[in-house]
Design a protein around this motif. Structure first.
Motif, PDB file in Angstrom:
ATOM      1  N   ALA A   9       7.349   2.311  -4.030  1.00 33.18           N
ATOM      2  CA  ALA A   9       8.528   1.547  -3.954  1.00 33.18           C
ATOM      3  C   ALA A   9       9.331   1.605  -5.180  1.00 33.18           C
ATOM      4  CB  ALA A   9       7.896  -0.108  -3.829  1.00 33.18           C
ATOM      5  N   THR A  10      10.674   2.056  -4.831  1.00 35.81           N
ATOM      6  CA  THR A  10      11.451   2.258  -6.004  1.00 35.81           C
ATOM      7  C   THR A  10      12.416   1.204  -6.291  1.00 35.81           C
ATOM      8  OG1 THR A  10      12.858   3.593  -4.882  1.00 35.81           O
ATOM      9  CG2 THR A  10      11.192   4.821  -5.876  1.00 35.81           C
ATOM     10  N   ALA A  11      12.587   0.146  -5.412  1.00 34.08           N
ATOM     11  CA  ALA A  11      13.405  -0.871  -5.404  1.00 34.08           C
ATOM     12  C   ALA A  11      12.875  -2.281  -5.399  1.00 34.08           C
ATOM     13  CB  ALA A  11      14.417  -0.432  -4.302  1.00 34.08           C
ATOM     14  N   GLY A  12      13.351  -3.031  -6.061  1.00 34.88           N
ATOM     15  CA  GLY A  12      13.004  -4.454  -6.132  1.00 34.88           C
ATOM     16  C   GLY A  12      14.088  -5.400  -5.532  1.00 34.88           C
ATOM     17  N   ALA A  13      14.617  -6.549  -6.159  1.00 33.56           N
ATOM     18  CA  ALA A  13      15.383  -7.695  -5.795  1.00 33.56           C
ATOM     19  C   ALA A  13      16.736  -6.969  -5.652  1.00 33.56           C
ATOM     20  CB  ALA A  13      15.322  -8.751  -6.646  1.00 33.56           C
ATOM     21  N   ASP A  14      16.903  -5.721  -6.340  1.00 32.31           N
ATOM     22  CA  ASP A  14      17.982  -5.095  -6.418  1.00 32.31           C
ATOM     23  C   ASP A  14      18.694  -4.295  -4.883  1.00 32.31           C
ATOM     24  OD1 ASP A  14      16.051  -3.389  -6.953  1.00 32.31           O
ATOM     25  OD2 ASP A  14      17.580  -1.375  -7.574  1.00 32.31           O
ATOM     26  N   ALA A  15      17.615  -4.097  -4.302  1.00 36.90           N
ATOM     27  CA  ALA A  15      17.800  -3.636  -2.732  1.00 36.90           C
ATOM     28  C   ALA A  15      16.399  -4.034  -1.816  1.00 36.90           C
ATOM     29  CB  ALA A  15      17.535  -1.911  -2.860  1.00 36.90           C
ATOM     30  N   PRO A  16      16.747  -5.530  -1.536  1.00 35.72           N
ATOM     31  CA  PRO A  16      15.544  -6.118  -1.032  1.00 35.72           C
ATOM     32  C   PRO A  16      15.002  -5.795   0.393  1.00 35.72           C
ATOM     33  CG  PRO A  16      17.570  -7.524  -0.784  1.00 35.72           C
ATOM     34  CD  PRO A  16      18.103  -6.418  -1.731  1.00 35.72           C
ATOM     35  N   GLU A  17      15.859  -4.977   1.200  1.00 35.88           N
ATOM     36  CA  GLU A  17      15.511  -4.742   2.463  1.00 35.88           C
ATOM     37  C   GLU A  17      14.588  -3.301   2.281  1.00 35.88           C
ATOM     38  OE1 GLU A  17      19.129  -4.750   4.408  1.00 35.88           O
ATOM     39  OE2 GLU A  17      18.167  -5.816   6.046  1.00 35.88           O
ATOM     40  N   ARG A  18      14.906  -2.577   1.218  1.00 31.63           N
ATOM     41  CA  ARG A  18      14.283  -1.329   1.007  1.00 31.63           C
ATOM     42  C   ARG A  18      13.052  -1.755   0.589  1.00 31.63           C
ATOM     43  NH1 ARG A  18      15.617   2.738  -3.182  1.00 31.63           N
ATOM     44  NH2 ARG A  18      17.458   1.625  -3.187  1.00 31.63           N
ATOM     45  N   CYS A  19      13.047  -2.587  -0.420  1.00 34.46           N
ATOM     46  CA  CYS A  19      11.539  -2.954  -1.225  1.00 34.46           C
ATOM     47  C   CYS A  19      10.765  -3.529  -0.237  1.00 34.46           C
ATOM     48  CB  CYS A  19      11.833  -4.208  -2.230  1.00 34.46           C
ATOM     49  SG  CYS A  19      10.691  -4.989  -3.081  1.00 34.46           S
ATOM     50  N   ASN A  20      11.248  -4.452   0.725  1.00 32.52           N
ATOM     51  CA  ASN A  20      10.483  -5.320   1.714  1.00 32.52           C
ATOM     52  C   ASN A  20       9.742  -4.211   2.568  1.00 32.52           C
ATOM     53  OD1 ASN A  20      10.129  -6.820   4.524  1.00 32.52           O
ATOM     54  ND2 ASN A  20       9.737  -7.982   3.014  1.00 32.52           N
ATOM     55  N   GLN A  21      10.491  -3.091   2.962  1.00 32.13           N
ATOM     56  CA  GLN A  21      10.021  -2.194   3.949  1.00 32.13           C
ATOM     57  C   GLN A  21       8.689  -1.494   3.228  1.00 32.13           C
ATOM     58  OE1 GLN A  21      11.081  -1.911   7.001  1.00 32.13           O
ATOM     59  NE2 GLN A  21       9.786   0.107   7.521  1.00 32.13           N
ATOM     60  N   ALA A  22       8.794  -1.103   2.116  1.00 31.92           N
ATOM     61  CA  ALA A  22       7.644  -0.399   1.498  1.00 31.92           C
ATOM     62  C   ALA A  22       6.255  -1.141   1.716  1.00 31.92           C
ATOM     63  CB  ALA A  22       8.144  -0.011   0.071  1.00 31.92           C
ATOM     64  N   GLU A  55       8.881 -14.714  -5.804  1.00 31.94           N
ATOM     65  CA  GLU A  55       9.968 -14.992  -6.231  1.00 31.94           C
ATOM     66  C   GLU A  55      11.075 -14.472  -5.263  1.00 31.94           C
ATOM     67  OE1 GLU A  55      10.610 -14.381 -10.433  1.00 31.94           O
ATOM     68  OE2 GLU A  55       9.346 -15.944 -11.115  1.00 31.94           O
ATOM     69  N   PHE A  56      10.455 -13.322  -4.808  1.00 31.78           N
ATOM     70  CA  PHE A  56      11.119 -12.446  -3.751  1.00 31.78           C
ATOM     71  C   PHE A  56      11.625 -13.148  -2.400  1.00 31.78           C
ATOM     72  CE2 PHE A  56      11.621  -9.108  -0.529  1.00 31.78           C
ATOM     73  CZ  PHE A  56      12.528  -8.340  -1.180  1.00 31.78           C
ATOM     74  N   GLU A  57      12.900 -13.155  -2.054  1.00 31.74           N
ATOM     75  CA  GLU A  57      13.321 -13.883  -0.858  1.00 31.74           C
ATOM     76  C   GLU A  57      14.025 -12.864  -0.148  1.00 31.74           C
ATOM     77  OE1 GLU A  57      15.124 -17.489  -1.204  1.00 31.74           O
ATOM     78  OE2 GLU A  57      13.594 -18.386  -2.611  1.00 31.74           O
ATOM     79  N   LEU A  58      13.648 -12.766   1.284  1.00 29.91           N
ATOM     80  CA  LEU A  58      14.493 -11.885   2.207  1.00 29.91           C
ATOM     81  C   LEU A  58      14.339 -12.654   3.430  1.00 29.91           C
ATOM     82  CD1 LEU A  58      16.156  -9.478   2.866  1.00 29.91           C
ATOM     83  CD2 LEU A  58      13.960  -8.126   3.150  1.00 29.91           C
ATOM     84  N   PRO A  59      15.423 -13.102   4.069  1.00 31.57           N
ATOM     85  CA  PRO A  59      15.325 -13.749   5.427  1.00 31.57           C
ATOM     86  C   PRO A  59      14.703 -13.070   6.315  1.00 31.57           C
ATOM     87  CG  PRO A  59      17.541 -13.992   4.535  1.00 31.57           C
ATOM     88  CD  PRO A  59      16.842 -13.064   3.565  1.00 31.57           C
ATOM     89  N   HIS A  60      13.892 -13.714   7.579  1.00 33.51           N
ATOM     90  CA  HIS A  60      13.263 -13.152   8.499  1.00 33.51           C
ATOM     91  C   HIS A  60      12.283 -12.154   7.928  1.00 33.51           C
ATOM     92  CE1 HIS A  60      16.140 -15.337  10.578  1.00 33.51           C
ATOM     93  NE2 HIS A  60      17.229 -14.619   9.951  1.00 33.51           N
ATOM     94  N   ALA A  61      11.677 -12.116   6.829  1.00 31.94           N
ATOM     95  CA  ALA A  61      10.557 -11.053   6.317  1.00 31.94           C
ATOM     96  C   ALA A  61       9.354 -11.935   6.062  1.00 31.94           C
ATOM     97  CB  ALA A  61      11.105 -10.255   5.221  1.00 31.94           C
ATOM     98  N   PRO A  63       6.765 -13.179   3.506  1.00 32.16           N
ATOM     99  CA  PRO A  63       6.896 -13.264   2.094  1.00 32.16           C
ATOM    100  C   PRO A  63       6.185 -12.168   1.472  1.00 32.16           C
ATOM    101  CG  PRO A  63       6.244 -15.442   3.055  1.00 32.16           C
ATOM    102  CD  PRO A  63       6.067 -14.544   4.251  1.00 32.16           C
ATOM    103  N   LEU A  64       6.909 -11.776   0.360  1.00 29.34           N
ATOM    104  CA  LEU A  64       6.440 -10.416  -0.444  1.00 29.34           C
ATOM    105  C   LEU A  64       4.905 -10.771  -1.146  1.00 29.34           C
ATOM    106  CD1 LEU A  64       7.808  -7.718  -0.925  1.00 29.34           C
ATOM    107  CD2 LEU A  64       8.053  -8.231  -3.005  1.00 29.34           C
ATOM    108  N   ALA A  65       4.716 -11.879  -1.698  1.00 30.19           N
ATOM    109  CA  ALA A  65       3.532 -12.242  -2.035  1.00 30.19           C
ATOM    110  C   ALA A  65       2.510 -12.178  -1.267  1.00 30.19           C
ATOM    111  CB  ALA A  65       3.500 -13.756  -2.730  1.00 30.19           C
ATOM    112  N   ASP A  66       2.750 -12.518   0.195  1.00 30.37           N
ATOM    113  CA  ASP A  66       1.623 -12.242   1.190  1.00 30.37           C
ATOM    114  C   ASP A  66       1.369 -10.794   1.527  1.00 30.37           C
ATOM    115  OD1 ASP A  66       1.617 -14.980   1.393  1.00 30.37           O
ATOM    116  OD2 ASP A  66       2.717 -15.024   3.308  1.00 30.37           O
ATOM    117  N   LEU A  67       2.325  -9.968   1.509  1.00 26.56           N
ATOM    118  CA  LEU A  67       2.183  -8.386   1.901  1.00 26.56           C
ATOM    119  C   LEU A  67       1.628  -7.888   0.671  1.00 26.56           C
ATOM    120  CD1 LEU A  67       5.809  -7.682   3.118  1.00 26.56           C
ATOM    121  CD2 LEU A  67       3.628  -8.062   4.316  1.00 26.56           C
ATOM    122  N   LEU A  68       1.532  -8.397  -0.456  1.00 25.97           N
ATOM    123  CA  LEU A  68       1.031  -7.585  -1.845  1.00 25.97           C
ATOM    124  C   LEU A  68      -0.371  -8.109  -1.810  1.00 25.97           C
ATOM    125  CD1 LEU A  68       0.979  -6.330  -4.460  1.00 25.97           C
ATOM    126  CD2 LEU A  68       1.731  -8.514  -5.496  1.00 25.97           C
ATOM    127  N   ALA A  69      -0.693  -9.474  -1.366  1.00 28.08           N
ATOM    128  CA  ALA A  69      -2.168  -9.931  -1.120  1.00 28.08           C
ATOM    129  C   ALA A  69      -2.702  -9.169  -0.155  1.00 28.08           C
ATOM    130  CB  ALA A  69      -2.080 -11.310  -0.828  1.00 28.08           C
TER     131      ALA A  69
END
Length: 120
Positions: A9-22, A55-61, A63-69
């Protein structure tokens, strides 16, 4: 044994969709029994710290914290050494279970027999 995934994952909040995809692909793979190594680089590095994924938010995704867990429960999560250093992040700063490692380790994992590397 299933083919393993090394996901960077090379992107964070700066490119939320790409980050969330990873994170989504990594978590789906872990849930499917695929060996996963998720690398956090660039702005994604911040998600190796406690509370940051929440703290990361992306509609209809999911939660990043859940994915990380999910990834932490059955895979490996690594923060890039240089990326961590540039952000003043040390080994005592990251979430329990997250390691800090560099390019040689990434290359070793990415070229291992049966590995597939994906970069987002």
């Amino acid at each position: 044994m299933a083919r393993g995934l090394v996901i960077k994952a090379t992107a964070g909040a700066d490119a939320p969709e790409r980050c969330n995809q990873a994170f989504t692909v990594a978590a789906a793979a872990v849930a499917s029994g695929v060996p996963v190594s998720l690398w956090l680089t660039g702005e994604a590095t911040w998600f190796g710290l406690p509370g940051r994924a929440g703290e990361f938010e992306l509609p209809h995704a999911t939660p990043l914290a859940d994915l990380l867990a999910v990834v932490l429960s059955g895979g490996r999560v690594t923060v890039c050494t240089q990326c961590a250093a540039r952000r003043g992040i040390g080994v005592d700063d990251v979430i329990e279970g997250v390691r800090i490692a560099g390019a040689p380790t990434f290359v070793e994992e990415a070229v291992a027999e049966g590995a597939q590397a994906l970069v987002y």
